[in-house]
Motif scaffolding. Structure first.
Motif, short mmCIF file in Angstrom:
data_model
loop_
_atom_site.label_atom_id
_atom_site.label_comp_id
_atom_site.label_asym_id
_atom_site.label_seq_id
_atom_site.Cartn_x
_atom_site.Cartn_y
_atom_site.Cartn_z
N THR A 165 51.04 53.57 39.90
CA THR A 165 51.81 54.81 39.00
C THR A 165 50.58 55.32 38.17
OG1 THR A 165 52.26 52.86 37.70
CG2 THR A 165 54.03 53.83 38.75
N THR A 166 49.64 54.30 37.85
CA THR A 166 48.25 55.23 37.24
C THR A 166 47.66 55.93 37.93
OG1 THR A 166 47.08 53.09 37.54
CG2 THR A 166 47.91 53.31 35.49
N HIS A 167 47.39 55.61 39.23
CA HIS A 167 46.98 56.58 40.01
C HIS A 167 47.49 57.82 40.24
CE1 HIS A 167 44.32 56.73 44.17
NE2 HIS A 167 44.68 58.11 43.84
N LEU A 168 48.92 57.81 40.47
CA LEU A 168 49.66 58.97 40.70
C LEU A 168 50.07 59.73 39.58
CD1 LEU A 168 51.56 57.74 43.87
CD2 LEU A 168 49.65 59.17 43.92
N SER A 169 50.16 58.96 38.67
CA SER A 169 50.36 59.36 37.20
C SER A 169 51.66 60.33 37.26
CB SER A 169 49.27 60.06 36.30
OG SER A 169 48.55 60.82 37.04
N ILE A 170 52.70 59.92 38.05
CA ILE A 170 53.93 60.61 37.69
C ILE A 170 54.99 59.54 37.22
CG2 ILE A 170 53.50 62.59 39.16
CD1 ILE A 170 55.28 60.91 41.45
N GLU A 171 56.34 59.98 36.91
CA GLU A 171 57.26 58.92 36.31
C GLU A 171 57.75 58.26 37.58
OE1 GLU A 171 61.64 59.17 34.62
OE2 GLU A 171 60.51 60.85 34.22
N LEU A 172 57.83 57.15 37.39
CA LEU A 172 58.35 55.94 38.36
C LEU A 172 59.97 55.88 37.98
CD1 LEU A 172 57.37 53.87 40.65
CD2 LEU A 172 57.58 52.52 38.75
N ARG B 12 44.14 66.04 42.55
CA ARG B 12 44.54 65.07 43.62
C ARG B 12 44.03 65.25 45.03
NH1 ARG B 12 49.03 62.80 41.56
NH2 ARG B 12 50.02 63.67 39.83
N SER B 13 44.36 64.40 45.80
CA SER B 13 44.10 64.62 47.45
C SER B 13 44.25 65.75 47.69
CB SER B 13 44.49 63.62 48.00
OG SER B 13 44.15 63.65 49.45
N ALA C 260 50.73 60.28 49.36
CA ALA C 260 51.62 60.82 48.40
C ALA C 260 50.65 61.58 47.44
CB ALA C 260 52.27 59.62 47.59
N ASP C 261 49.65 61.42 46.97
CA ASP C 261 48.83 62.08 45.99
C ASP C 261 48.73 63.42 46.31
OD1 ASP C 261 47.29 62.07 43.78
OD2 ASP C 261 45.37 62.16 45.01
N ARG C 262 48.31 63.83 47.86
CA ARG C 262 48.31 65.13 48.41
C ARG C 262 49.78 65.87 48.12
NH1 ARG C 262 46.56 69.33 49.63
NH2 ARG C 262 46.14 70.11 51.73
N ILE C 263 50.88 65.09 48.48
CA ILE C 263 52.07 65.85 48.37
C ILE C 263 52.34 66.23 47.12
CG2 ILE C 263 54.39 65.25 48.57
CD1 ILE C 263 53.65 66.40 51.11
N ILE C 264 51.99 65.39 45.94
CA ILE C 264 52.36 65.59 44.58
C ILE C 264 51.52 66.88 44.17
CG2 ILE C 264 52.10 64.81 42.05
CD1 ILE C 264 52.49 61.65 43.49
N GLY C 265 50.47 66.68 44.67
CA GLY C 265 49.56 67.97 44.37
C GLY C 265 50.08 69.23 44.95
N LEU C 266 50.90 69.33 46.21
CA LEU C 266 51.45 70.41 46.62
C LEU C 266 52.97 70.75 45.98
CD1 LEU C 266 50.95 69.79 50.43
CD2 LEU C 266 49.73 71.34 48.86
N GLU D 28 72.65 70.13 42.29
CA GLU D 28 71.26 70.35 42.19
C GLU D 28 70.51 69.57 43.50
OE1 GLU D 28 69.85 68.58 38.65
OE2 GLU D 28 69.67 66.28 39.42
N ALA D 29 69.48 70.28 43.94
CA ALA D 29 68.89 69.77 45.36
C ALA D 29 67.80 68.95 45.09
CB ALA D 29 68.74 71.04 46.05
N ILE D 30 67.59 67.85 45.60
CA ILE D 30 66.66 66.90 45.55
C ILE D 30 66.01 66.68 46.79
CG2 ILE D 30 66.00 64.53 44.87
CD1 ILE D 30 68.61 64.55 43.38
N VAL D 31 64.83 66.93 46.95
CA VAL D 31 63.90 66.71 48.22
C VAL D 31 63.35 65.42 48.24
CG1 VAL D 31 61.97 68.03 47.72
CG2 VAL D 31 62.61 67.71 50.05
N ILE D 32 63.44 64.51 49.22
CA ILE D 32 62.75 63.27 49.39
C ILE D 32 61.68 63.37 50.49
CG2 ILE D 32 63.23 60.78 50.06
CD1 ILE D 32 65.34 61.82 47.96
N THR D 33 60.48 63.18 49.86
CA THR D 33 59.22 63.44 50.43
C THR D 33 58.21 62.48 50.47
OG1 THR D 33 57.50 65.40 51.15
CG2 THR D 33 58.26 65.11 48.86
N SER D 34 57.11 62.59 51.02
CA SER D 34 56.20 61.33 51.13
C SER D 34 54.72 61.95 51.76
CB SER D 34 56.57 60.17 51.94
OG SER D 34 56.29 60.41 53.27
N GLY D 35 54.88 62.74 52.64
CA GLY D 35 53.64 63.18 53.27
C GLY D 35 53.32 62.44 54.49
N LYS D 36 53.32 60.96 54.36
CA LYS D 36 53.20 59.98 55.26
C LYS D 36 54.28 59.70 55.88
CE LYS D 36 50.84 55.76 56.41
NZ LYS D 36 51.60 55.04 56.99
#
Lengths: 238, 267
Positions: B193-200, A123-124, B153-159, B3-11
């Motif tokens: 969704t294909t780019h980020l390939s995580i569940e929508l 990823r990025s 979002a891609d960056r954040i998913i990686g993290l 359970e704790a859910i974090v809402i994040t985006s990077g941007k």
């Protein structure tokens, strides 16, 4: 006289040759005994080559191959042997062959020849770096980067940066199912725009390589058969 | 144990706070006990979007620095009977006032009393982000159909994938403008969704009402008929484990002629 026997044995042992010289079509091969000490070996080598020395200065250099058997030679020892042989007029060491290598060297060779498979999305902001070839099951997203000492094979989309042959191997190739990189690097060449050999829209399974004009180009994957026959490592087969 | 859910985006500006407010409220509407936590220290907004700004007495930093008990800092949403609370961020200091370890302890404490902790993460990948994800079990990544937002979002998913305590993140695509997607002027849902390939886990249409509601301090989910509201409610139900198909993006209120055409089977 009874005590002479062990002495005789000693002499016999000493007589055993530590250096055997053989002549082949390619030149001379020196078989070096791997049981004796390095000093003994050097002494005998010096002696043997001196004995053979004849005065023919105009003769071309004769390549010599050293076979050291199971003796491990350090870099310094190798240089010592080379200079020793070189002192003997028209002989020059062409190759030193040994049955043994250090663990470190073996490890290095293994790493460089290994195909490392990775199932992941790059990823990025992520960087994946391998010493040998990289086989990636997944995509390289924009902003992501893959680096390999050898070739890069991507069973997914390449949308980020790929750098093959990062230690200077210009023969390295980059193959991807979907080739839409933001940048391609092979050895020390960098391409921001993709030079496609063909201009059709069928961009399935492509590969990038350095052509004869020292440019990175992208072509059909099937082209590799002719461009990089060395990629085939399978010997024999049916 | 919740359970704790974090809402994040990077941007920034993709709708993290709006999404946090609405998902939290929607979960409360489903009868769950919810605590919203604003971790955007120094730039808090969640309280404004929830309309609870003028009732803040203590904040997150006060709790962490033990100037008050957690329950003293929690602001109760009176629209709900003891179901929805907000832990506001401090406004006077900055992200470095709290450490990830302190956040983890705090979230773990809150998990004892609530079914869901919804953590609103600040933009960026620095201290604030690290604080926000420290105590989380799950993550929702919010993006919009813009290349820059998807890249972040891609960056954040990686993290997030590196965080071993967090389940694989899920995706919310926010601010979808149907006509632009149709024309190909915007990335479409499949592409993202294909780019980020995580569940929508949900798609939310861009709607003026959302902004209006936020400005009034009333999360849009409280309006039962709005499209965005239904989308958020569906996300909440999916979080609860129900399987609900994605809503069609087409506008429902078409003319009589279109309805007639559809009736006769023409597209």
């Amino acid at each position: 006289m009874a005590s002479a026997f062990p002495i005789e044995v000693k002499i016999f042992m000493k007589k055993r040759q530590n250096v055997i010289i053989k002549g082949t079509k390619e030149g001379l091969t020196l078989h070096l005994n791997d049981d004796c000490s390095f000093q003994e070996l050097k002494d005998e080598l010096d002696e043997k080559l001196s004995a053979n020395e004849r005065d023919h200065e105009k003769r071309p250099l004769i390549p010599v191959k050293l076979e050291t058997g199971n003796r491990y030679l350090s870099e310094i020892q190798r240089e010592e042997l080379k200079s020793l042989v070189r002192q003997k007029k028209n002989l020059v060491v062409d190759e030193i062959e040994s049955n043994v290598i250090s663990k470190e060297e073996a490890e290095k060779t293994r790493r460089e020849n290994e195909i490392i498979s990775v199932a992941r999305i790059i990823r990025s902001g992520q960087i994946l770096e391998v010493q040998g070839d990289l086989l990636l099951f997944g995509d390289v997203n924009p902003g992501g980067k893959v680096i390999a000492g050898g070739n890069i094979f991507i069973m997914g989309a390449l949308r980020g940066i790929a750098h093959a042959g990062c230690f200077g191997n210009k023969q390295a190739v980059i193959a991807a199912s979907i080739m839409k990189p933001s940048q391609i690097r092979i050895s020390d060449l960098i391409n921001q725009t993709i030079n496609r050999v063909r201009n059709d829209d069928n961009h399935e399974m492509e590969c990038a390589y350095i052509n004869h004009q020292e440019q990175i180009v992208v072509d059909r994957l099937q082209g590799l058969i002719h461009i990089r026959p060395d990629l085939t490592r399978l010997e024999g087969g049916r | 144990m919740g359970e704790a859910i974090v809402i994040t985006s990077g941007k920034g500006g993709v709708g993290k706070t709006t999404t946090s407010a609405n998902i939290g409220t929607a979960l409360a509407l489903q009868g769950k006990k919810v605590c919203l936590v604003d971790t955007d220290i120094g730039l808090r907004n969640l309280d404004v979007v929830m309309g609870l700004e003028n009732r803040i007495i203590y904040d997150l930093v006060d709790v962490v620095e033990k100037r008050c008990k957690p329950h003293q800092a929690l602001v109760k949403d009176k629209r709900f009977e003891d179901l929805l609370y907000l832990l506001p961020a401090a406004q006077t200091t900055d992200k470095s006032a709290v450490t990830p370890e302190q956040m983890k302890t705090l979230i773990n404490d809150l998990k004892q009393d609530y079914d869901y902790i919804v953590i609103d993460c600040p933009a960026g990948i620095e201290q604030g982000y690290k604080n926000a994800v420290a105590g989380a079990d799950k993550a929702i990544v919010v993006t919009t159909p813009e290349v820059s937002a998807v890249r972040d979002a891609d960056r954040i998913i990686g993290l997030l994938e590196k965080e071993k305590d967090i389940e694989p993140p899920k995706l919310v695509i926010n601010r979808i403008r149907n006509h632009m997607m149709k024309n190909g002027d915007m990335l479409d849902v499949d592409e993202i969704t294909t780019h980020l390939s995580i569940e929508l886990i949900g798609i939310v249409a861009d709607d003026d009402e959302v902004i209006k509601a936020s400005n009034h301090g009333e999360p849009i989910v409280l309006n039962p008929n709005n499209k965005a509201s239904i989308a958020y409610r569906n996300i909440a139900r999916r979080i609860l484990g129900e399987s609900i198909p994605l809503q069609p993006l087409e506008d429902q209120d078409k003319g009589v002629f279109t309805k007639l055409k559809r009736f006769f089977g023409a597209k």
